[in-house]
Design a protein around this motif. Structure first.
Motif, PDB file in Angstrom:
ATOM      1  N   MET A  59     -40.415  19.339  43.296  1.00  0.00           N
ATOM      2  CA  MET A  59     -40.657  20.610  42.627  1.00  0.00           C
ATOM      3  C   MET A  59     -39.376  21.071  41.956  1.00  0.00           C
ATOM      4  SD  MET A  59     -41.923  24.267  44.148  1.00  0.00           S
ATOM      5  CE  MET A  59     -40.412  24.768  44.941  1.00  0.00           C
ATOM      6  N   SER A  60     -39.493  21.491  40.710  1.00  0.00           N
ATOM      7  CA  SER A  60     -38.332  22.036  40.022  1.00  0.00           C
ATOM      8  C   SER A  60     -38.695  23.402  39.464  1.00  0.00           C
ATOM      9  CB  SER A  60     -37.863  21.104  38.909  1.00  0.00           C
ATOM     10  OG  SER A  60     -38.868  20.983  37.932  1.00  0.00           O
ATOM     11  N   LYS A  61     -37.910  24.388  39.831  1.00  0.00           N
ATOM     12  CA  LYS A  61     -38.133  25.741  39.349  1.00  0.00           C
ATOM     13  C   LYS A  61     -37.302  25.935  38.085  1.00  0.00           C
ATOM     14  CE  LYS A  61     -38.417  29.402  42.098  1.00  0.00           C
ATOM     15  NZ  LYS A  61     -38.013  30.486  43.013  1.00  0.00           N
ATOM     16  N   GLN A  62     -37.938  26.445  37.040  1.00  0.00           N
ATOM     17  CA  GLN A  62     -37.241  26.724  35.795  1.00  0.00           C
ATOM     18  C   GLN A  62     -37.285  28.220  35.541  1.00  0.00           C
ATOM     19  OE1 GLN A  62     -38.249  24.227  32.427  1.00  0.00           O
ATOM     20  NE2 GLN A  62     -39.127  22.687  33.779  1.00  0.00           N
ATOM     21  N   THR A  63     -36.160  28.765  35.122  1.00  0.00           N
ATOM     22  CA  THR A  63     -36.124  30.183  34.763  1.00  0.00           C
ATOM     23  C   THR A  63     -36.380  30.307  33.273  1.00  0.00           C
ATOM     24  OG1 THR A  63     -33.743  30.140  34.409  1.00  0.00           O
ATOM     25  CG2 THR A  63     -34.507  30.746  36.616  1.00  0.00           C
ATOM     26  N   PHE A  64     -36.833  31.492  32.857  1.00  0.00           N
ATOM     27  CA  PHE A  64     -37.063  31.723  31.433  1.00  0.00           C
ATOM     28  C   PHE A  64     -36.705  33.145  31.039  1.00  0.00           C
ATOM     29  CE2 PHE A  64     -41.246  32.497  33.431  1.00  0.00           C
ATOM     30  CZ  PHE A  64     -41.572  33.754  32.931  1.00  0.00           C
ATOM     31  N   SER A  65     -36.480  33.312  29.761  1.00  0.00           N
ATOM     32  CA  SER A  65     -36.226  34.610  29.156  1.00  0.00           C
ATOM     33  C   SER A  65     -36.976  34.632  27.827  1.00  0.00           C
ATOM     34  CB  SER A  65     -34.726  34.804  28.937  1.00  0.00           C
ATOM     35  OG  SER A  65     -34.483  36.061  28.345  1.00  0.00           O
ATOM     36  N   LEU A  66     -37.852  35.610  27.659  1.00  0.00           N
ATOM     37  CA  LEU A  66     -38.656  35.682  26.434  1.00  0.00           C
ATOM     38  C   LEU A  66     -37.933  36.492  25.361  1.00  0.00           C
ATOM     39  CD1 LEU A  66     -42.243  36.271  27.895  1.00  0.00           C
ATOM     40  CD2 LEU A  66     -41.002  34.128  27.534  1.00  0.00           C
ATOM     41  N   GLN A  67     -38.204  36.112  24.117  1.00  0.00           N
ATOM     42  CA  GLN A  67     -37.622  36.789  22.961  1.00  0.00           C
ATOM     43  C   GLN A  67     -38.731  37.458  22.163  1.00  0.00           C
ATOM     44  OE1 GLN A  67     -34.266  36.625  22.926  1.00  0.00           O
ATOM     45  NE2 GLN A  67     -34.527  35.339  24.730  1.00  0.00           N
ATOM     46  N   SER A  68     -38.430  38.620  21.623  1.00  0.00           N
ATOM     47  CA  SER A  68     -39.423  39.302  20.802  1.00  0.00           C
ATOM     48  C   SER A  68     -39.462  38.631  19.424  1.00  0.00           C
ATOM     49  CB  SER A  68     -39.056  40.779  20.750  1.00  0.00           C
ATOM     50  OG  SER A  68     -39.024  41.303  19.505  1.00  0.00           O
ATOM     51  N   PHE A  69     -40.663  38.625  18.804  1.00  0.00           N
ATOM     52  CA  PHE A  69     -40.794  38.023  17.477  1.00  0.00           C
ATOM     53  C   PHE A  69     -39.837  38.745  16.538  1.00  0.00           C
ATOM     54  CE2 PHE A  69     -42.814  37.297  13.335  1.00  0.00           C
ATOM     55  CZ  PHE A  69     -42.831  35.903  13.360  1.00  0.00           C
ATOM     56  N   PRO A  70     -39.087  38.004  15.700  1.00  0.00           N
ATOM     57  CA  PRO A  70     -38.023  38.600  14.897  1.00  0.00           C
ATOM     58  C   PRO A  70     -38.430  39.762  13.991  1.00  0.00           C
ATOM     59  CG  PRO A  70     -37.870  36.218  14.836  1.00  0.00           C
ATOM     60  CD  PRO A  70     -39.141  36.557  15.548  1.00  0.00           C
ATOM     61  N   SER A  71     -39.647  39.771  13.477  1.00  0.00           N
ATOM     62  CA  SER A  71     -40.011  40.826  12.528  1.00  0.00           C
ATOM     63  C   SER A  71     -40.449  42.115  13.220  1.00  0.00           C
ATOM     64  CB  SER A  71     -41.124  40.349  11.593  1.00  0.00           C
ATOM     65  OG  SER A  71     -42.327  40.222  12.319  1.00  0.00           O
TER      66      SER A  71
END
Length: 179
Positions: free
Chosen positions: A1-13
């Protein structure tokens, strides 16, 4: 098992909210998928439906604040869209190809997840068995996304990456997490 972290970005416009962020982590152990979203910041500016006493499968959850992910089988056009509402409502749709053949995925009769809603943070966590839709030996690709509806009615679109000229969560080249 590998846990991955994430960070979301808002659409540029879309308007940026500097004091707001969406992070989390995702992992797959055998065929158990665990995903956790953390929304942090000034949550009183966001339209968040109160928790429902009777969470159920509902359509068009993306018209309000909705945490989502898209799951595709590697080297296949088929994919699924999972919608999770902070109110506890949910849905899963299956697609045969890019925005084609959309139908409710009946393999899931319920999709229980936990929600912790605090003044400056909302945490949503889902632990789902994928055996009903993919085999344990199939590699999957995931696009993690969120629709945020602000109190003023404006909607912003958040994702790991935005590959199109418009916000489009269905683009397979944006399913960048491989598990």
């Amino acid at each position: 098992m590998s846990k991955q972290t994430f960070s979301l970005q808002s659409f540029p416009s879309t308007e940026s909210f500097p004091d707001f962020k969406i992070t989390g982590n995702i992992s797959r152990n055998a065929n158990q998928l665990v995903i956790s979203y953390n929304l942090e910041g000034d949550l009183k500016e966001i339209a968040i439906s109160p928790p429902s006493n009777a969470p159920s499968r509902k359509h068009e959850l993306w018209e309000d604040t909705c945490l989502e992910f898209f799951l595709g089988i590697k080297d296949s056009q088929r994919y699924w869209e999972f919608n999770l509402s902070p109110a506890g409502h949910w849905n899963v749709y299956r697609f045969d190809d890019y925005r084609q053949g959309m139908q409710e995925e009946t393999a899931f009769e319920k999709l229980p997840f936990s929600i912790q809603n605090q003044t400056d943070a909302l945490v949503l966590a889902l632990d789902v068995d994928l055996d009903k839709i993919v085999s344990v030996n199939q590699a999957i690709e995931i696009g993690i996304t969120t629709v945020i509806k602000h109190r003023d009615g404006e909607v912003t679109y958040w994702a790991l990456t935005h590959r199109g000229a418009e916000a489009d969560f269905h683009l397979r080249d944006s399913f960048i997490v491989e598990l």
